[in-house]
Each structure stands twice: as structure tokens, then as C-alpha cells.
Write a protein that holds these residues in place. Structure first.
Motif, PDB file in Angstrom:
ATOM      1  N   CYS A  58       0.832  -1.214   0.000  1.00  0.00           N
ATOM      2  CA  CYS A  58       0.000   0.000   0.000  1.00  0.00           C
ATOM      3  C   CYS A  58       0.862   1.258   0.000  1.00  0.00           C
ATOM      4  N   ASN A  59       1.953   1.242   0.733  1.00  0.00           N
ATOM      5  CA  ASN A  59       2.842   2.405   0.734  1.00  0.00           C
ATOM      6  C   ASN A  59       3.447   2.639  -0.647  1.00  0.00           C
ATOM      7  N   ASP A  60       3.776   1.551  -1.355  1.00  0.00           N
ATOM      8  CA  ASP A  60       4.298   1.698  -2.714  1.00  0.00           C
ATOM      9  C   ASP A  60       3.253   2.315  -3.640  1.00  0.00           C
ATOM     10  N   SER A  61       2.009   1.863  -3.530  1.00  0.00           N
ATOM     11  CA  SER A  61       0.971   2.426  -4.394  1.00  0.00           C
ATOM     12  C   SER A  61       0.668   3.875  -4.019  1.00  0.00           C
ATOM     13  N   ILE A  62       0.735   4.200  -2.738  1.00  0.00           N
ATOM     14  CA  ILE A  62       0.531   5.586  -2.315  1.00  0.00           C
ATOM     15  C   ILE A  62       1.625   6.473  -2.896  1.00  0.00           C
ATOM     16  N   THR A  63       2.849   6.006  -2.864  1.00  0.00           N
ATOM     17  CA  THR A  63       3.961   6.773  -3.437  1.00  0.00           C
ATOM     18  C   THR A  63       3.757   6.981  -4.933  1.00  0.00           C
ATOM     19  N   TYR A  64       3.337   5.933  -5.645  1.00  0.00           N
ATOM     20  CA  TYR A  64       3.109   6.047  -7.083  1.00  0.00           C
ATOM     21  C   TYR A  64       2.030   7.090  -7.375  1.00  0.00           C
ATOM     22  N   TYR A  65       0.906   7.011  -6.650  1.00  0.00           N
ATOM     23  CA  TYR A  65      -0.191   7.936  -6.913  1.00  0.00           C
ATOM     24  C   TYR A  65       0.131   9.362  -6.461  1.00  0.00           C
ATOM     25  N   ASP A  66       0.922   9.518  -5.423  1.00  0.00           N
ATOM     26  CA  ASP A  66       1.355  10.861  -5.035  1.00  0.00           C
ATOM     27  C   ASP A  66       2.223  11.492  -6.123  1.00  0.00           C
ATOM     28  N   ASN A  67       3.142  10.696  -6.670  1.00  0.00           N
ATOM     29  CA  ASN A  67       3.984  11.204  -7.762  1.00  0.00           C
ATOM     30  C   ASN A  67       3.141  11.529  -8.989  1.00  0.00           C
ATOM     31  N   LEU A  68       2.188  10.686  -9.314  1.00  0.00           N
ATOM     32  CA  LEU A  68       1.318  10.937 -10.467  1.00  0.00           C
ATOM     33  C   LEU A  68       0.467  12.188 -10.242  1.00  0.00           C
ATOM     34  N   ASN A  69      -0.040  12.356  -9.042  1.00  0.00           N
ATOM     35  CA  ASN A  69      -0.831  13.532  -8.723  1.00  0.00           C
ATOM     36  C   ASN A  69       0.016  14.808  -8.837  1.00  0.00           C
ATOM     37  N   ARG A  70       1.243  14.753  -8.346  1.00  0.00           N
ATOM     38  CA  ARG A  70       2.136  15.899  -8.457  1.00  0.00           C
ATOM     39  C   ARG A  70       2.424  16.218  -9.915  1.00  0.00           C
ATOM     40  N   LEU A  71       2.661  15.186 -10.722  1.00  0.00           N
ATOM     41  CA  LEU A  71       2.917  15.408 -12.145  1.00  0.00           C
ATOM     42  C   LEU A  71       1.691  15.965 -12.859  1.00  0.00           C
ATOM     43  N   LEU A  72       0.515  15.495 -12.495  1.00  0.00           N
ATOM     44  CA  LEU A  72      -0.707  16.000 -13.122  1.00  0.00           C
ATOM     45  C   LEU A  72      -0.941  17.478 -12.789  1.00  0.00           C
ATOM     46  N   ARG A  73      -0.554  17.891 -11.610  1.00  0.00           N
ATOM     47  CA  ARG A  73      -0.724  19.302 -11.245  1.00  0.00           C
ATOM     48  C   ARG A  73       0.303  20.213 -11.908  1.00  0.00           C
ATOM     49  N   THR A  74       1.496  19.684 -12.156  1.00  0.00           N
ATOM     50  CA  THR A  74       2.568  20.569 -12.626  1.00  0.00           C
ATOM     51  C   THR A  74       2.882  20.427 -14.105  1.00  0.00           C
ATOM     52  N   ASP A  75       2.659  19.261 -14.682  1.00  0.00           N
ATOM     53  CA  ASP A  75       3.079  19.026 -16.060  1.00  0.00           C
ATOM     54  C   ASP A  75       1.854  18.845 -16.960  1.00  0.00           C
ATOM     55  N   PRO A  76       1.586  19.768 -17.879  1.00  0.00           N
ATOM     56  CA  PRO A  76       0.407  19.620 -18.751  1.00  0.00           C
ATOM     57  C   PRO A  76       0.561  18.481 -19.766  1.00  0.00           C
ATOM     58  N   GLU A  77       1.766  18.156 -20.152  1.00  0.00           N
ATOM     59  CA  GLU A  77       1.965  17.038 -21.083  1.00  0.00           C
ATOM     60  C   GLU A  77       1.584  15.711 -20.446  1.00  0.00           C
ATOM     61  N   THR A  78       1.902  15.549 -19.187  1.00  0.00           N
ATOM     62  CA  THR A  78       1.519  14.327 -18.479  1.00  0.00           C
ATOM     63  C   THR A  78       0.002  14.241 -18.357  1.00  0.00           C
TER      64      THR A  78
END
Length: 100
Positions: A58-78
Motif C-alpha cells: 500500500c505504501n508503494d501504491s501511495i507513493t506512485y499515486y502521489d507522484n502521479l498527482n504531483r505530475l498531473l498538477r505541474t506538467d500539462p503534457e503528463t
């Protein structure tokens, strides 16, 4: 042969008393049949190991989704890539063919 049996009987009468038998019985009950028995201990250890593995997963999946969420907020290409891949959205001038 008869003398061996009588020697064993004498030895057991001399060293094995009722209190010793009761003590061995109580100890056996506690170790193998009680609420805190060895079997229960190993069962609880196995369950705790399984729960630790689930926590790591669960911690691994939380880390993955946190990184994806950060990328979605900052990178329009992602964001565009995710929207196009998962939701099959398209631009005005293109056609999309889904092959499965």
C-alpha cells in the motif's frame, strides 16, 4: 527381564510423583492448547507478516499515486497523456481507433 521392569517401576515410584505429573500436564496445556500456545503464536506471527507485506504494498501504491498527482498538477503534457490514454479523448482534428 522381570528385574528390568521392577527397576523401572521402582525408579518411577521414587522420582515421578503426582505433583510432577500435574505440573507436566499444566505445562503441556499452556504450551499447546491454551490461548497463548505455540500454535497461536506462530499463527499470529504469520498474520503479522502478511499485514506487514500489505502495508509495504500500500505504501508503494501511495507513493506512485502521489507522484502521479504531483505530475498531473505541474506538467500539462503528463495530464494530456493520461487523459488521452485512459479516457480516449481526442483533439478536434484527429480520429482515434481503439484496438483491443
Amino acid at each position: 527381564m522381570d528385574s528390568k521392569i521392577t527397576n523401572i517401576v521402582r525408579w518411577s515410584r521414587r522420582y515421578i510423583r503426582l505433583s510432577f505429573i500435574i505440573m507436566v500436564g499444566i505445562l503441556t496445556y499452556i504450551l499447546f492448547f491454551g490461548d497463548n500456545s505455540i500454535i497461536e503464536y506462530y499463527r499470529y506471527q504469520k498474520e503479522a507478516d502478511n499485514l506487514r507485506a500489505q502495508i509495504i504494498e500500500c505504501n508503494d501504491s501511495i507513493t506512485y499515486y502521489d507522484n502521479l498527482n504531483r505530475l498531473l498538477r505541474t506538467d500539462p503534457e503528463t495530464m494530456e497523456r493520461i487523459v488521452r490514454e485512459q479516457y480516449h479523448m481526442q483533439r478536434h482534428n484527429e480520429d482515434i481507433y481503439i484496438v483491443e
